[in-house]
Design a protein around this motif. Structure first.
Motif, PDB file in Angstrom:
ATOM      1  N   UNK A 152      42.387 -10.310  16.037  1.00 52.80           N
ATOM      2  CA  UNK A 152      41.562 -11.253  16.215  1.00 52.80           C
ATOM      3  C   UNK A 152      40.436 -11.093  15.070  1.00 52.80           C
ATOM      4  N   UNK A 153      40.381 -12.220  14.322  1.00 56.92           N
ATOM      5  CA  UNK A 153      39.128 -12.318  13.414  1.00 56.92           C
ATOM      6  C   UNK A 153      38.927 -10.971  12.708  1.00 56.92           C
ATOM      7  N   UNK A 154      39.939 -10.395  12.179  1.00 59.04           N
ATOM      8  CA  UNK A 154      39.997  -9.262  11.450  1.00 59.04           C
ATOM      9  C   UNK A 154      39.608  -7.871  12.325  1.00 59.04           C
ATOM     10  N   UNK A 155      39.542  -8.003  13.657  1.00 58.47           N
ATOM     11  CA  UNK A 155      39.452  -7.047  14.559  1.00 58.47           C
ATOM     12  C   UNK A 155      40.511  -6.636  15.366  1.00 58.47           C
ATOM     13  N   UNK A 156      40.770  -5.224  15.438  1.00 58.57           N
ATOM     14  CA  UNK A 156      41.975  -4.746  16.043  1.00 58.57           C
ATOM     15  C   UNK A 156      41.600  -4.609  17.412  1.00 58.57           C
ATOM     16  N   UNK A 157      42.362  -5.170  18.300  1.00 60.11           N
ATOM     17  CA  UNK A 157      42.361  -5.009  19.626  1.00 60.11           C
ATOM     18  C   UNK A 157      43.398  -4.283  20.161  1.00 60.11           C
ATOM     19  N   UNK A 158      43.234  -3.350  21.170  1.00 62.07           N
ATOM     20  CA  UNK A 158      44.477  -2.377  21.388  1.00 62.07           C
ATOM     21  C   UNK A 158      44.123  -2.503  23.153  1.00 62.07           C
ATOM     22  N   UNK A 159      44.891  -2.953  23.707  1.00 57.19           N
ATOM     23  CA  UNK A 159      45.144  -2.823  25.322  1.00 57.19           C
ATOM     24  C   UNK A 159      46.068  -1.857  25.900  1.00 57.19           C
ATOM     25  N   UNK A 160      45.520  -1.062  26.700  1.00 60.08           N
ATOM     26  CA  UNK A 160      46.283  -0.101  27.473  1.00 60.08           C
ATOM     27  C   UNK A 160      46.211  -0.511  28.863  1.00 60.08           C
ATOM     28  N   UNK A 161      47.590  -1.061  29.290  1.00 58.66           N
ATOM     29  CA  UNK A 161      47.726  -1.691  30.274  1.00 58.66           C
ATOM     30  C   UNK A 161      48.016  -0.581  31.310  1.00 58.66           C
ATOM     31  N   UNK A 162      48.318   0.691  31.066  1.00 57.22           N
ATOM     32  CA  UNK A 162      48.468   1.641  32.231  1.00 57.22           C
ATOM     33  C   UNK A 162      47.201   2.105  32.706  1.00 57.22           C
ATOM     34  N   UNK A 163      46.138   2.277  31.857  1.00 60.38           N
ATOM     35  CA  UNK A 163      45.031   2.702  32.225  1.00 60.38           C
ATOM     36  C   UNK A 163      43.789   1.730  32.237  1.00 60.38           C
ATOM     37  N   UNK A 164      44.135   0.524  32.059  1.00 59.67           N
ATOM     38  CA  UNK A 164      43.209  -0.520  31.980  1.00 59.67           C
ATOM     39  C   UNK A 164      42.010  -0.635  31.147  1.00 59.67           C
ATOM     40  N   UNK A 165      42.238  -0.203  29.777  1.00 60.46           N
ATOM     41  CA  UNK A 165      41.321  -0.023  28.690  1.00 60.46           C
ATOM     42  C   UNK A 165      41.612  -0.946  27.531  1.00 60.46           C
ATOM     43  N   UNK A 166      40.310  -1.368  26.709  1.00 61.35           N
ATOM     44  CA  UNK A 166      40.728  -2.039  25.661  1.00 61.35           C
ATOM     45  C   UNK A 166      39.511  -1.308  24.484  1.00 61.35           C
ATOM     46  N   UNK A 167      40.384  -1.215  23.373  1.00 63.26           N
ATOM     47  CA  UNK A 167      39.567  -0.690  22.330  1.00 63.26           C
ATOM     48  C   UNK A 167      39.590  -1.670  21.146  1.00 63.26           C
ATOM     49  N   UNK A 168      38.351  -1.724  20.326  1.00 64.01           N
ATOM     50  CA  UNK A 168      38.444  -2.714  19.484  1.00 64.01           C
ATOM     51  C   UNK A 168      37.961  -1.782  18.045  1.00 64.01           C
ATOM     52  N   UNK A 169      38.785  -1.968  17.210  1.00 67.67           N
ATOM     53  CA  UNK A 169      38.362  -1.179  15.618  1.00 67.67           C
ATOM     54  C   UNK A 169      38.184   0.288  16.293  1.00 67.67           C
ATOM     55  N   UNK A 170      39.139   0.955  16.891  1.00 68.13           N
ATOM     56  CA  UNK A 170      39.291   2.276  17.620  1.00 68.13           C
ATOM     57  C   UNK A 170      37.875   2.700  18.304  1.00 68.13           C
ATOM     58  N   UNK A 171      37.043   1.651  18.933  1.00 76.96           N
ATOM     59  CA  UNK A 171      36.066   2.124  19.694  1.00 76.96           C
ATOM     60  C   UNK A 171      36.469   1.617  21.208  1.00 76.96           C
ATOM     61  N   UNK A 172      36.387   2.496  22.190  1.00 73.75           N
ATOM     62  CA  UNK A 172      36.695   1.916  23.623  1.00 73.75           C
ATOM     63  C   UNK A 172      35.535   0.964  23.971  1.00 73.75           C
ATOM     64  N   UNK A 173      35.640   0.024  24.605  1.00 75.76           N
ATOM     65  CA  UNK A 173      34.744  -0.787  25.159  1.00 75.76           C
ATOM     66  C   UNK A 173      34.811  -0.420  26.775  1.00 75.76           C
ATOM     67  N   UNK A 174      33.477  -0.428  26.987  1.00 73.76           N
ATOM     68  CA  UNK A 174      33.197  -0.252  28.620  1.00 73.76           C
ATOM     69  C   UNK A 174      33.334  -1.466  29.250  1.00 73.76           C
ATOM     70  N   UNK A 175      34.330  -1.656  30.017  1.00 77.82           N
ATOM     71  CA  UNK A 175      34.536  -2.879  31.051  1.00 77.82           C
ATOM     72  C   UNK A 175      34.663  -2.653  32.322  1.00 77.82           C
ATOM     73  N   UNK A 176      34.194  -3.321  33.294  1.00 81.95           N
ATOM     74  CA  UNK A 176      34.699  -2.901  34.605  1.00 81.95           C
ATOM     75  C   UNK A 176      36.257  -3.814  34.780  1.00 81.95           C
ATOM     76  N   UNK A 177      36.771  -3.346  36.029  1.00 81.91           N
ATOM     77  CA  UNK A 177      37.887  -3.834  36.184  1.00 81.91           C
ATOM     78  C   UNK A 177      38.107  -5.422  36.214  1.00 81.91           C
ATOM     79  N   UNK A 178      37.231  -6.190  36.642  1.00 84.98           N
ATOM     80  CA  UNK A 178      37.063  -7.639  36.645  1.00 84.98           C
ATOM     81  C   UNK A 178      36.891  -7.915  35.115  1.00 84.98           C
TER      82      UNK A 178
END
Length: 119
Positions: free
Chosen positions: A9-35
């Motif tokens: 998305x806009x030159x940024x790589x998003x990786x969603x891991x649906x098993x452990x409910x995490x999102x990383x952008x440009x190899x940096x994990x984002x701290x998000x609540x479940x919601x």
């Protein structure tokens, strides 16, 4: 649903891991609540669609509505969750939080003209 999903998305790589409910952008994990994870996931998977606050409240967050259509459960509002997602994205890359667009009185959509799904 795939275990690992990759999007650009806009030159940024998003990786969603649906098993452990995490999102990383440009190899940096984002701290998000479940919601917050669920809201971002929903917006990414409903690209080019305006999603109403009520839809997020009921379909994504599974909040209950009273007879007047007001939220009767849930600790934080959708507005708060979206603001937190934007802050988390902006920590990765300044302005990245702007991919979530608010249409006042209508809802939210992902500004994803450049969204590319990668296998």
């Amino acid at each position: 649903m795939k275990e690992i999903e990759k999007f650009k998305i806009k030159e940024n790589e998003f990786v969603i891991n649906n098993n452990i409910l995490t999102v990383s952008v440009n190899n940096q994990k984002i701290k998000l609540t479940n919601a917050e994870f669920c809201i971002l996931h929903y917006l990414i998977h409903h690209q080019r669609v305006l999603i109403s606050k009520r839809e997020i409240d009921t379909r994504v967050l599974n909040l209950r509505l009273d007879r007047d259509g007001e939220i009767c459960s849930g600790r934080f509002s959708t507005y708060s969750h979206v603001a937190a997602i934007r802050r988390a994205l902006n920590k990765i890359s300044k302005g990245l939080g702007n991919i979530i667009v608010t249409r006042p009185r209508f809802g939210y959509y992902l500004d994803n003209d450049n969204l590319q799904y990668q296998s």
